[in-house]
Design a protein around this motif. Sequence first.
Motif, PDB file in Angstrom:
ATOM      1  N   ASP A  39       0.820  -1.216   0.000  1.00  0.00           N
ATOM      2  CA  ASP A  39       0.000   0.000   0.000  1.00  0.00           C
ATOM      3  C   ASP A  39       0.852   1.263   0.000  1.00  0.00           C
ATOM      4  OD1 ASP A  39      -2.282  -1.484  -0.046  1.00  0.00           O
ATOM      5  OD2 ASP A  39      -2.737  -1.269   2.087  1.00  0.00           O
ATOM      6  N   ASP A  40       2.059   1.154   0.550  1.00  0.00           N
ATOM      7  CA  ASP A  40       2.943   2.315   0.632  1.00  0.00           C
ATOM      8  C   ASP A  40       3.938   2.379  -0.519  1.00  0.00           C
ATOM      9  OD1 ASP A  40       1.722   3.018   3.010  1.00  0.00           O
ATOM     10  OD2 ASP A  40       3.202   1.979   4.253  1.00  0.00           O
ATOM     11  N   HIS A  41       4.034   1.318  -1.322  1.00  0.00           N
ATOM     12  CA  HIS A  41       5.086   1.246  -2.345  1.00  0.00           C
ATOM     13  C   HIS A  41       4.578   1.047  -3.768  1.00  0.00           C
ATOM     14  CE1 HIS A  41       7.368   0.444   1.374  1.00  0.00           C
ATOM     15  NE2 HIS A  41       8.377   0.981   0.729  1.00  0.00           N
ATOM     16  N   VAL A  42       3.280   0.883  -3.961  1.00  0.00           N
ATOM     17  CA  VAL A  42       2.713   0.729  -5.305  1.00  0.00           C
ATOM     18  C   VAL A  42       1.760   1.885  -5.576  1.00  0.00           C
ATOM     19  CG1 VAL A  42       1.317  -0.700  -6.848  1.00  0.00           C
ATOM     20  CG2 VAL A  42       2.912  -1.790  -5.261  1.00  0.00           C
ATOM     21  N   PHE A  43       1.986   2.584  -6.711  1.00  0.00           N
ATOM     22  CA  PHE A  43       1.148   3.712  -7.091  1.00  0.00           C
ATOM     23  C   PHE A  43       0.650   3.517  -8.520  1.00  0.00           C
ATOM     24  CE2 PHE A  43       4.328   5.270  -4.084  1.00  0.00           C
ATOM     25  CZ  PHE A  43       3.517   5.821  -3.100  1.00  0.00           C
ATOM     26  N   TYR A  44      -0.504   4.097  -8.811  1.00  0.00           N
ATOM     27  CA  TYR A  44      -1.064   3.992 -10.153  1.00  0.00           C
ATOM     28  C   TYR A  44      -1.702   5.322 -10.546  1.00  0.00           C
ATOM     29  CZ  TYR A  44      -4.114   2.805 -14.033  1.00  0.00           C
ATOM     30  OH  TYR A  44      -4.738   2.794 -15.240  1.00  0.00           O
ATOM     31  N   VAL A  45      -1.437   5.750 -11.786  1.00  0.00           N
ATOM     32  CA  VAL A  45      -2.102   6.929 -12.348  1.00  0.00           C
ATOM     33  C   VAL A  45      -2.641   6.552 -13.720  1.00  0.00           C
ATOM     34  CG1 VAL A  45      -0.777   8.667 -11.095  1.00  0.00           C
ATOM     35  CG2 VAL A  45       0.093   7.799 -13.269  1.00  0.00           C
ATOM     36  N   GLU A  46      -3.746   7.171 -14.118  1.00  0.00           N
ATOM     37  CA  GLU A  46      -4.410   6.796 -15.361  1.00  0.00           C
ATOM     38  C   GLU A  46      -3.640   7.229 -16.597  1.00  0.00           C
ATOM     39  OE1 GLU A  46      -8.397   8.228 -15.327  1.00  0.00           O
ATOM     40  OE2 GLU A  46      -9.126   6.484 -14.212  1.00  0.00           O
ATOM     41  N   THR A  47      -2.979   8.376 -16.548  1.00  0.00           N
ATOM     42  CA  THR A  47      -2.242   8.878 -17.708  1.00  0.00           C
ATOM     43  C   THR A  47      -0.953   9.549 -17.248  1.00  0.00           C
ATOM     44  OG1 THR A  47      -3.200  11.101 -17.710  1.00  0.00           O
ATOM     45  CG2 THR A  47      -4.427   9.370 -18.884  1.00  0.00           C
ATOM     46  N   TYR A  48      -0.025   9.710 -18.198  1.00  0.00           N
ATOM     47  CA  TYR A  48       1.195  10.436 -17.904  1.00  0.00           C
ATOM     48  C   TYR A  48       0.901  11.912 -17.640  1.00  0.00           C
ATOM     49  CZ  TYR A  48       4.237   6.538 -19.170  1.00  0.00           C
ATOM     50  OH  TYR A  48       4.883   5.334 -19.203  1.00  0.00           O
ATOM     51  N   GLY A  49      -0.243  12.375 -18.106  1.00  0.00           N
ATOM     52  CA  GLY A  49      -0.607  13.768 -17.906  1.00  0.00           C
ATOM     53  C   GLY A  49      -0.792  14.149 -16.452  1.00  0.00           C
ATOM     54  N   ILE A  68       0.905  12.350 -13.899  1.00  0.00           N
ATOM     55  CA  ILE A  68       1.948  11.700 -13.086  1.00  0.00           C
ATOM     56  C   ILE A  68       2.615  12.690 -12.141  1.00  0.00           C
ATOM     57  CG2 ILE A  68       3.838  12.045 -14.748  1.00  0.00           C
ATOM     58  CD1 ILE A  68       4.830   9.246 -13.969  1.00  0.00           C
ATOM     59  N   GLU A  69       2.592  13.989 -12.516  1.00  0.00           N
ATOM     60  CA  GLU A  69       3.209  14.995 -11.657  1.00  0.00           C
ATOM     61  C   GLU A  69       2.547  15.065 -10.277  1.00  0.00           C
ATOM     62  OE1 GLU A  69       3.308  18.732 -13.817  1.00  0.00           O
ATOM     63  OE2 GLU A  69       3.349  17.568 -15.656  1.00  0.00           O
ATOM     64  N   LYS A  70       1.287  14.626 -10.212  1.00  0.00           N
ATOM     65  CA  LYS A  70       0.583  14.655  -8.930  1.00  0.00           C
ATOM     66  C   LYS A  70       1.227  13.726  -7.906  1.00  0.00           C
ATOM     67  CE  LYS A  70      -3.913  15.965 -10.837  1.00  0.00           C
ATOM     68  NZ  LYS A  70      -5.345  15.597 -10.969  1.00  0.00           N
ATOM     69  N   LEU A  71       2.002  12.755  -8.384  1.00  0.00           N
ATOM     70  CA  LEU A  71       2.656  11.826  -7.458  1.00  0.00           C
ATOM     71  C   LEU A  71       3.794  12.500  -6.693  1.00  0.00           C
ATOM     72  CD1 LEU A  71       2.865   8.456  -9.441  1.00  0.00           C
ATOM     73  CD2 LEU A  71       1.344   9.043  -7.553  1.00  0.00           C
ATOM     74  N   THR A  72       4.246  13.649  -7.185  1.00  0.00           N
ATOM     75  CA  THR A  72       5.349  14.335  -6.511  1.00  0.00           C
ATOM     76  C   THR A  72       5.007  14.610  -5.052  1.00  0.00           C
ATOM     77  OG1 THR A  72       5.913  15.402  -8.609  1.00  0.00           O
ATOM     78  CG2 THR A  72       6.915  16.301  -6.626  1.00  0.00           C
ATOM     79  N   SER A  73       3.792  15.089  -4.799  1.00  0.00           N
ATOM     80  CA  SER A  73       3.388  15.392  -3.424  1.00  0.00           C
ATOM     81  C   SER A  73       3.328  14.122  -2.580  1.00  0.00           C
ATOM     82  CB  SER A  73       2.036  16.103  -3.407  1.00  0.00           C
ATOM     83  OG  SER A  73       1.036  15.300  -4.007  1.00  0.00           O
ATOM     84  N   LYS A  74       2.929  13.004  -3.198  1.00  0.00           N
ATOM     85  CA  LYS A  74       2.872  11.732  -2.463  1.00  0.00           C
ATOM     86  C   LYS A  74       4.266  11.285  -2.058  1.00  0.00           C
ATOM     87  CE  LYS A  74       0.633   8.198  -0.821  1.00  0.00           C
ATOM     88  NZ  LYS A  74      -0.326   8.359   0.282  1.00  0.00           N
ATOM     89  N   PHE A  75       5.205  11.388  -2.994  1.00  0.00           N
ATOM     90  CA  PHE A  75       6.572  11.006  -2.670  1.00  0.00           C
ATOM     91  C   PHE A  75       7.206  11.995  -1.701  1.00  0.00           C
ATOM     92  CE2 PHE A  75       6.447   8.269  -6.495  1.00  0.00           C
ATOM     93  CZ  PHE A  75       6.968   7.114  -5.927  1.00  0.00           C
ATOM     94  N   ARG A  76       6.762  13.239  -1.745  1.00  0.00           N
ATOM     95  CA  ARG A  76       7.274  14.224  -0.791  1.00  0.00           C
ATOM     96  C   ARG A  76       6.948  13.790   0.629  1.00  0.00           C
ATOM     97  NH1 ARG A  76       4.488  18.921  -2.217  1.00  0.00           N
ATOM     98  NH2 ARG A  76       5.969  19.093  -3.933  1.00  0.00           N
ATOM     99  N   GLU A  77       5.728  13.309   0.830  1.00  0.00           N
ATOM    100  CA  GLU A  77       5.334  12.828   2.155  1.00  0.00           C
ATOM    101  C   GLU A  77       6.176  11.628   2.573  1.00  0.00           C
ATOM    102  OE1 GLU A  77       1.243  11.855   1.917  1.00  0.00           O
ATOM    103  OE2 GLU A  77       0.579  13.879   1.397  1.00  0.00           O
ATOM    104  N   THR A  78       6.521  10.784   1.592  1.00  0.00           N
ATOM    105  CA  THR A  78       7.233   9.541   1.895  1.00  0.00           C
ATOM    106  C   THR A  78       8.727   9.766   2.102  1.00  0.00           C
ATOM    107  OG1 THR A  78       5.642   8.303   0.568  1.00  0.00           O
ATOM    108  CG2 THR A  78       7.731   7.220   1.049  1.00  0.00           C
ATOM    109  N   LEU A  79       9.339  10.574   1.231  1.00  0.00           N
ATOM    110  CA  LEU A  79      10.789  10.706   1.230  1.00  0.00           C
ATOM    111  C   LEU A  79      11.307  11.868   2.052  1.00  0.00           C
ATOM    112  CD1 LEU A  79      11.506  10.004  -2.552  1.00  0.00           C
ATOM    113  CD2 LEU A  79      11.516   8.377  -0.649  1.00  0.00           C
ATOM    114  N   CYS A  80      10.468  12.874   2.283  1.00  0.00           N
ATOM    115  CA  CYS A  80      10.945  14.031   3.031  1.00  0.00           C
ATOM    116  C   CYS A  80      11.101  13.692   4.504  1.00  0.00           C
ATOM    117  CB  CYS A  80       9.984  15.212   2.874  1.00  0.00           C
ATOM    118  SG  CYS A  80      10.032  15.917   1.223  1.00  0.00           S
ATOM    119  N   GLY A  81      12.212  14.086   5.034  1.00  0.00           N
ATOM    120  CA  GLY A  81      12.460  13.790   6.438  1.00  0.00           C
ATOM    121  C   GLY A  81      11.715  14.729   7.363  1.00  0.00           C
ATOM    122  N   VAL A  82      11.302  14.227   8.497  1.00  0.00           N
ATOM    123  CA  VAL A  82      10.699  15.077   9.520  1.00  0.00           C
ATOM    124  C   VAL A  82      11.791  15.545  10.465  1.00  0.00           C
ATOM    125  CG1 VAL A  82       8.487  13.912   9.402  1.00  0.00           C
ATOM    126  CG2 VAL A  82      10.202  13.060  10.975  1.00  0.00           C
TER     127      VAL A  82
END
Length: 326
Positions: free
Chosen positions: A222-232, A234-248
């Motif tokens: 659930d934390d490591h698999v993502f899906y988007v309908e189009t490449y158009g 895909i940029e929305k995933l940036t915020s998701k990865f920001r939550e995951t990769l950004c350090g607190v």
Amino acid sequence: MKSYFPCGYCVVLLLCDVWATYPPSGLDLQHITSQSYAQSRTLARPPHRTLNPAKTDSQCRSRPLDLVFIIDSSRSVRPGEFEKVKIFLADMVDTLDVGPDATRVAVVNYASTVKIEFLLKDHLNKPDMKQAITRIEPLAAGTMTGLAIKTAMNDAFTEQSGARPRSRKISKVAIIVTDGRPQDQVEDVSAAARASGIEIYAVGVDRADMRSLQLMASIPLDDHVFYVETYGVIEKLTSKFRETLCGVDPCAMGHDCDHICVNSNASYYCKCRNGYILNTDKKTCSMKQVKAAVVEDPCKCEARLVFQKQTQNAIQQLTAKHILII
């Protein structure tokens, strides 16, 4: 008489486009149908964006990473869609805290063949890294995802390529972006990569095979698999990865240090102010014990003064006793 020319003209254009993508030798009605459906979903596109290497905008402070992007540039990824992937990579670079002692980034490009676009040691600042991303070109043809993962593990995540030694405890992360089904085996090589300490995120686009994404990714899925309908989008995933990769900031989240809290990776340690030492519990502080300095008196002057005072006291006591007797 009602004219149907505009509609017929659109159909001809669509068939030509499909014919160019799927030549007669590989004609597949199911692929044509899904391709046409995918195109219909991209009609309402967001505002066009281009990659600007000079623009940097760090959104957070990420924990140090050795990060490798593994991107699919097979024939199914159209040139415009591949540009979207490159913008996604640039946005991710902006999100990260890039530097020699912070996050290092590499890109592995794959289709039927695999090409390492740049290594972890090649670009250690954002402008250079984003400029290198603009130069990436699609490889076309097949989808050898397993070979790409193996190449990343054996060639991109090595110390010779710029990965930090295991003793540094720097997280190793791979982000795979694909829109199709792998043409080779991914289960065993992905398991080997994860066993070597690489955390894998799998991003599927459009017709990506969900089962393959799950076989590649780390757990929990659930934390490591993502899906988007189009490449158009895909940029929305940036915020998701920001939550995951950004350090607190662990110190800001609360700590039990007596004096000073110091951030260290995803954890923290305690320090003491000047004049204090850290106790064995590594949390509390005690004042340093200052030993009194012994100053030698070469001429023995102090000793003589003390002897004189003692002598005077003794004489005074004897004099007082003599007076009492008289």
